[in-house]
Design a protein around this motif. Structure first.
Motif, PDB file in Angstrom:
ATOM      1  N   PRO A 192       0.795  -1.235   0.000  1.00 60.57           N
ATOM      2  CA  PRO A 192       0.000   0.000   0.000  1.00 60.57           C
ATOM      3  C   PRO A 192       0.824   1.280   0.000  1.00 60.57           C
ATOM      4  O   PRO A 192       0.249   2.355  -0.155  1.00 60.57           O
ATOM      5  N   ASP A 214      -3.035   1.741  -5.405  1.00 62.99           N
ATOM      6  CA  ASP A 214      -4.377   2.327  -5.511  1.00 62.99           C
ATOM      7  C   ASP A 214      -5.006   2.018  -6.859  1.00 62.99           C
ATOM      8  O   ASP A 214      -6.183   1.635  -6.947  1.00 62.99           O
ATOM      9  N   ARG A 248      -5.401   3.418   2.056  1.00 67.46           N
ATOM     10  CA  ARG A 248      -5.387   2.263   1.141  1.00 67.46           C
ATOM     11  C   ARG A 248      -5.515   0.955   1.908  1.00 67.46           C
ATOM     12  O   ARG A 248      -6.203   0.028   1.470  1.00 67.46           O
TER      13      ARG A 248
END
Length: 513
Positions: free
Chosen positions: A159, A165, A317
């Motif tokens: 992340p 993402d 995230r």
């Protein structure tokens, strides 16, 4: 005058005589060098260089950042991104692929024999031209884009990379700005319910000031987990099962397996014994996160924290990734033993992030696939945000919503577990019934959270419905018995009145006669 100068030179020469040099002039010019060497020797004797210095211990955040920085991403991860962000990792991947490309062919002078051979063998070889399609082969190869088989040290992405993402979005795990918004009316009402433990009589100003000081003194994520987050969680209650820093290695991959496993800082779930063994085995790849079988199952509440130097974007995230896993677990449990899955667009999973005094709360849900045979779509919605270190009133509001969301997630979890058990639980399974009764008794006695909750939140929906039906039956029987007694009393009262009236009418009739 000449003699005195020579004597002076001889004195200087004797003082500076060095065994390594044989001449007088060399001794005179080596005088500053000898003094400097002698000074260096004295400094070395006073400050020995061979004494080892103590190494500075790295904090947990520094260790994690070093670990993330050493990860190398597989080629499949980059190939499957719909859009590649211009990051240092992307440039390194471009350099790696550029170095592994086939070198351009060397061109030599053409002879008449070459032309004759070219005409005899047919078309020219155009594979070196940019954009020319690769010829079909029995086994697909890609000379310009080597796969992970050629990169032995490749690992999953994390992340902390912006392309993480985009990867989630490509697999229908949408961020908050592109997610569908569910109806949060009932959720917001439940989150605003007051908590007795956060009232002014139980949570004082001194406790809040201690929380502010702990937050200001925290240096990394470990300090936040050890000293700060405990005030938000509240008093420990063993009926609400949780685990920390657990890698979800037993679950089926939510995407294509090229990203790292989810590893929330804290997650909440149910005791494995609360769900029948047959149900656990059938849904294991969706609801049993860890290979350690005694850890909580059916996770649907997650906490991600970061230190002062941590990344708030990475925490968001992680919460989005965790919430999607929890939504899939609740959906699988909700649709257990059903022929067709039901998508009700309700949020049964929650996550929260804490970074630099800011607490954020998210609700997660999934919707049906937009194409036949496609993947479900996962959505995240931010319910609210609080700056907990601002003042005690905002702290109470944020912590109240956090604990109520945790209790709400538990009620959803237990309701789906009980519904699944009713479909598979054998009536004569005394051992399972004993375990379930014990879990239900501990739940009623201790409540669903880290503190004493309202009495209405200590039972699951099915248990409340069963008890309500039992109370209705008892009330109906009591009302029928009261009605029968009332009718009997009315009949006896009517006969008594009739007799009294007859007794009164008797003397009157005799007098009239």
């Amino acid at each position: 005058m000449t003699i005195s100068v020579q004597k002076m030179a001889i004195r200087v020469g004797r003082r500076s005589t060095s065994p390594s040099t044989g001449g007088f002039e060399a001794d005179m010019f080596s005088l500053p060098i000898d003094n400097q060497q002698r000074a260096n020797e004295i400094s070395q004797e006073g400050c020995p260089q061979d004494i080892p210095q103590a190494k500075k211990l790295k904090t947990r955040s520094e260790i994690e950042l070093d670990a993330w920085a050493s990860w190398k991403y597989p080629s499949e991860f980059w190939d499957r991104l719909s859009k590649v962000e211009l990051t240092r990792r992307a440039l390194e991947e471009l350099d790696r692929r550029t170095k592994t490309r086939r070198p351009p062919p060397t061109h030599t002078a053409t002879t008449p024999g070459d032309l004759a051979r070219f005409a005899r063998y047919g078309d020219p070889n155009l594979c070196d031209l940019r954009g020319y399609p690769e010829p079909r082969r029995d086994r697909p190869t890609s000379p310009t884009l080597p796969t992970s088989a050629t990169n032995k040290s490749s690992k999953s992405t994390t992340p902390y990379n912006r392309n993480f993402d985009q990867h989630l979005t490509d697999y229908q795990i949408y961020p908050s700005y592109s997610s569908q918004k569910p109806d949060l009316t009932h959720i917001r009402i439940a989150l605003a319910a007051p908590r007795p433990s956060l009232s002014p009589s139980q949570f004082s100003d001194s406790t809040f000031e201690a929380f502010e000081e702990d937050n200001a003194r925290a240096k990394d994520e470990a300090d936040i987990l050890a000293n700060v987050i405990l005030t938000i969680l509240g008093t420990r209650n063993h009926s609400h099962l949780s685990a920390r820093n657990t890698a979800f290695g037993n679950l089926e991959h939510l995407t294509d397996g090229t990203i790292t496993l989810a590893k929330p800082d804290i997650y909440y779930g149910a005791y494995p014994a609360q769900l029948t063994q047959s149900s656990r085995e059938k849904l294991s790849r969706h609801i049993v996160p860890s290979t350690t079988q005694d850890k909580p199952i059916t996770p649907n509440f997650f906490v991600e924290v970061k230190g002062p130097d941590g990344s708030a974007a990475a925490a968001a995230r992680q919460a989005r990734y965790d919430g999607a896993i929890g939504s899939r677990a609740m959906h699988s449990l909700q649709n257990y033993s059903k022929d067709e899955p039901v998508y009700d667009n309700n949020a049964y999973t929650f996550s929260s992030t804490y970074h630099d005094g800011t607490l954020k709360l998210y609700a997660h849900h999934l919707t049906e696939p937009t194409t036949e045979g496609g993947r479900p779509e996962y959505h995240v919605t931010q319910t609210d945000t609080w700056g907990l270190t601002g003042n005690i009133d905002i702290f109470r509001h944020g912590t109240t919503a956090f604990r109520n969301a945790r209790d709400l997630a538990k009620r959803h979890r237990y309701r789906f577990i009980e519904d699944a058990n009713n479909k598979t639980r054998p009536d004569n399974d005394a051992s399972f019934n004993a375990v379930a009764d014990h879990a239900d008794a501990s739940q009623r006695s201790a409540g669903p959270g880290f503190e004493d909750p309202p009495a209405s939140s200590t039972l699951s929906f099915s248990a409340i419905q069963t008890r309500a039906e039992r109370l209705i039956k008892q009330s109906n029987s009591l009302l029928s018995s009261l009605a029968n007694n009332h009718r009997g009393k009315n009949r006896s009262r009517f006969s008594i009145l009739k007799q009294l009236n007859a007794a009164k009418d008797g003397p009157r009739a005799e007098s009239l006669g």
